[in-house]
Design an enzyme around this catalytic site. Structure first.
Site, PDB file in Angstrom:
ATOM      1  N   GLU A  16      -1.145   1.730  -5.112  1.00 32.47           N
ATOM      2  CA  GLU A  16      -0.952   3.174  -4.882  1.00 32.47           C
ATOM      3  C   GLU A  16      -2.040   3.989  -5.568  1.00 32.47           C
ATOM      4  O   GLU A  16      -1.879   5.174  -5.810  1.00 32.47           O
ATOM      5  CB  GLU A  16       0.478   3.625  -5.174  1.00 32.47           C
ATOM      6  CG  GLU A  16       0.995   3.376  -6.559  1.00 32.47           C
ATOM      7  CD  GLU A  16       0.643   4.505  -7.519  1.00 32.47           C
ATOM      8  OE1 GLU A  16      -0.400   4.355  -8.189  1.00 32.47           O
ATOM      9  OE2 GLU A  16       1.411   5.477  -7.623  1.00 32.47           O
ATOM     10  N   TRP A  17      -3.171   3.312  -5.815  1.00 33.30           N
ATOM     11  CA  TRP A  17      -4.439   3.946  -6.202  1.00 33.30           C
ATOM     12  C   TRP A  17      -4.353   4.742  -7.510  1.00 33.30           C
ATOM     13  O   TRP A  17      -5.165   5.645  -7.750  1.00 33.30           O
ATOM     14  CB  TRP A  17      -4.948   4.865  -5.074  1.00 33.30           C
ATOM     15  CG  TRP A  17      -4.662   4.344  -3.701  1.00 33.30           C
ATOM     16  CD1 TRP A  17      -5.029   3.119  -3.219  1.00 33.30           C
ATOM     17  CD2 TRP A  17      -3.929   4.985  -2.645  1.00 33.30           C
ATOM     18  NE1 TRP A  17      -4.577   2.968  -1.924  1.00 33.30           N
ATOM     19  CE2 TRP A  17      -3.903   4.094  -1.555  1.00 33.30           C
ATOM     20  CE3 TRP A  17      -3.300   6.234  -2.529  1.00 33.30           C
ATOM     21  CZ2 TRP A  17      -3.261   4.406  -0.353  1.00 33.30           C
ATOM     22  CZ3 TRP A  17      -2.672   6.539  -1.331  1.00 33.30           C
ATOM     23  CH2 TRP A  17      -2.652   5.636  -0.263  1.00 33.30           C
ATOM     24  N   GLY A  18      -3.348   4.458  -8.322  1.00 33.33           N
ATOM     25  CA  GLY A  18      -3.232   5.179  -9.589  1.00 33.33           C
ATOM     26  C   GLY A  18      -2.544   6.534  -9.447  1.00 33.33           C
ATOM     27  O   GLY A  18      -2.416   7.277 -10.425  1.00 33.33           O
ATOM     28  N   ASP A  64     -10.328   3.287  -3.507  1.00 34.94           N
ATOM     29  CA  ASP A  64     -11.010   2.060  -3.050  1.00 34.94           C
ATOM     30  C   ASP A  64     -12.419   1.932  -3.621  1.00 34.94           C
ATOM     31  O   ASP A  64     -13.184   2.900  -3.662  1.00 34.94           O
ATOM     32  CB  ASP A  64     -11.103   2.052  -1.526  1.00 34.94           C
ATOM     33  CG  ASP A  64      -9.737   1.919  -0.875  1.00 34.94           C
ATOM     34  OD1 ASP A  64      -8.721   1.949  -1.591  1.00 34.94           O
ATOM     35  OD2 ASP A  64      -9.708   1.794   0.362  1.00 34.94           O
ATOM     36  N   ASP A  90       0.821  -1.210   0.000  1.00 35.39           N
ATOM     37  CA  ASP A  90       0.000   0.000   0.000  1.00 35.39           C
ATOM     38  C   ASP A  90       0.867   1.279   0.000  1.00 35.39           C
ATOM     39  O   ASP A  90       2.097   1.196  -0.068  1.00 35.39           O
ATOM     40  CB  ASP A  90      -0.923  -0.084   1.233  1.00 35.39           C
ATOM     41  CG  ASP A  90      -2.311   0.467   0.967  1.00 35.39           C
ATOM     42  OD1 ASP A  90      -2.460   1.314   0.073  1.00 35.39           O
ATOM     43  OD2 ASP A  90      -3.249   0.057   1.680  1.00 35.39           O
TER      44      ASP A  90
END
Ligand code: GLA
Length: 384
Positions: A159-161, A182, A125
């Site tokens: 890393e969520w983009g 998320d 993460d």
């Protein structure tokens, strides 16, 4: 070579959040075997955040003894004894998103610890990264540390983009990378994360390197950690169909111990799973979008290794039913080419067709078909 097809499995986060335990994991593993999830291809059982103790012990990450009295290695052994693989979570920053100790500055020792525990999958993460530190470099560091252990470990970059990981994730050692924030258990989230945000990313995916639009919410029905009202079965069917067309990792997020029949029918549909796991590894793309006054019908296509094409016809609007068509030309097929058409959710052959296929689709639902071009016929003068 790892992750030659999109990884499949289960992750604790969507339903359980911090409520994880040795018992939950063992029960989940048992259900995976009993209900046929393992045999359908769901392999990786992954503990997400909040398994960790509040402090390291002798410089090593260690577990929350209240949740995991036996430690982590016996759990991993248990998964392996059932022919499943075992995954865990850490974070590139000083702390995880749930504020537990993370791997910043400890990458090598943590990778070694995971390898010693028999970990096969690491979700990594991006919270609490010290200011000014280059994000992609931190993922490269962990990717390198994992390779150096000599154990094959799927590296799941989360890393969520933020830094467009589809451009550097594979070089950093990643096998998959989250492309968005998320997901939550709502139709709006599926529209936003799936239908809106994935269309442009298809060129970056392939065997060993997958775009990850986050874990499945199928079967949550508004219960659990990322609950947000829940979805209908039609909405879960659309969600699963799109993730299959996208060649997205299929990480189940519901409580499999209490799955109903509708959830089982979705997650265990072999023909849909075969689309997701097709060895060509081509991510599907949007071929058509029709906007009928704010109600949208979309068509997505995924070429398969044997020359077939999987096609999803989605009615994203509220209206009860609409007819959606896909002309062969939209798919790069000669309109005269007869194709065998199979309805993948119904498990039914619909016969040979040429030119186009049209079908009524209920609101928020989908029809998934597979088109198999008929063996080439001789060229005739009328083809020219
Ligand atoms: C982030 C990730 C989630 C989950 C949580 C755990 O929000 O994106 O998928 O792992 O952290 O704290």
């Amino acid at each position: 070579m790892l992750a030659q097809t999109p990884p499949m499995g289960w992750n604790s986060w969507n339903t359980f959040g911090w409520e994880i335990s040795d018992e939950l994991l063992r029960e989940t593993i048992d259900v995976f075997v009993e209900q046929g999830l393992r045999d359908a291809g769901y392999t990786y059982i992954v503990i997400d955040d909040l398994w960790e103790a509040d402090r390291r012990a002798d410089g090593r990450l260690t577990w929350d003894t209240a949740k995991f009295p036996n430690g982590i290695k016996p759990l991993s052994d248990y998964a392996h004894s059932k022919d499943l693989k075992f995954g865990i979570y850490s974070c590139a920053g000083t702390h995880t998103c749930g504020n537990k100790p993370a791997s910043y500055g400890y990458e090598e020792i943590d990778a070694l610890t995971f390898a010693e525990w028999g970990v096969d999958f690491l979700k990594y993460d991006y919270c609490h990264v010290p200011p000014g530190v280059d994000g992609p470099m931190l993922f490269r560091r962990m990717g390198q540390a994992l390779r150096a252990t000599g154990r094959p470990i799927v590296f799941s970059i989360c890393e969520w983009g933020s830094n467009e990981p589809w451009k550097w994730g594979a070089q950093a050692g990643g096998h998959m990378w989250r492309t968005t924030g998320d997901i939550n258990d709502s139709w709006e989230s599926i529209l936003e994360i799936g239908f809106k945000k994935q269309a442009a990313l298809a060129p970056y995916a392939g065997p060993g390197r997958w775009n990850d639009p986050d874990m499945l919410v199928v079967g949550m029905y508004g219960k659990g950690n990322v609950a947000h009202g829940g979805c209908t079965d039609a909405e879960y069917r659309s969600h699963f169909s799109l993730w299959c067309l996208l060649a997205a990792p299929l990480m189940i997020g519901c409580d499999v111990r209490t799955m109903n029949q509708a959830t089982r029918d979705i997650l265990l549909n072999r023909e849909l799973i075969a689309v997701n796991q097709d060895p060509l590894g081509c991510q599907g793309y949007r071929v058509g979008q029709v906007d009928y006054a704010y109600e949208i019908a979309e068509t997505w296509a995924k070429p398969l290794l044997d020359g077939s094409i999987a096609v999803g016809l989605f009615n994203l609007g509220e209206r009860e039913q609409r007819v959606i068509s896909v002309p062969w030309e939209m798919l790069g097929l000669n309109p005269k080419r007869p194709c065998r058409v199979r309805d993948l959710w119904a498990g039914q052959d619909l016969g040979m067709m040429a030119g186009s296929f049209s079908v009524p689709v209920d609101g928020h639902d989908v029809v998934m078909i597979k088109l198999t071009p008929h063996a080439k016929r001789k060229r005739t003068a009328s083809d020219d």
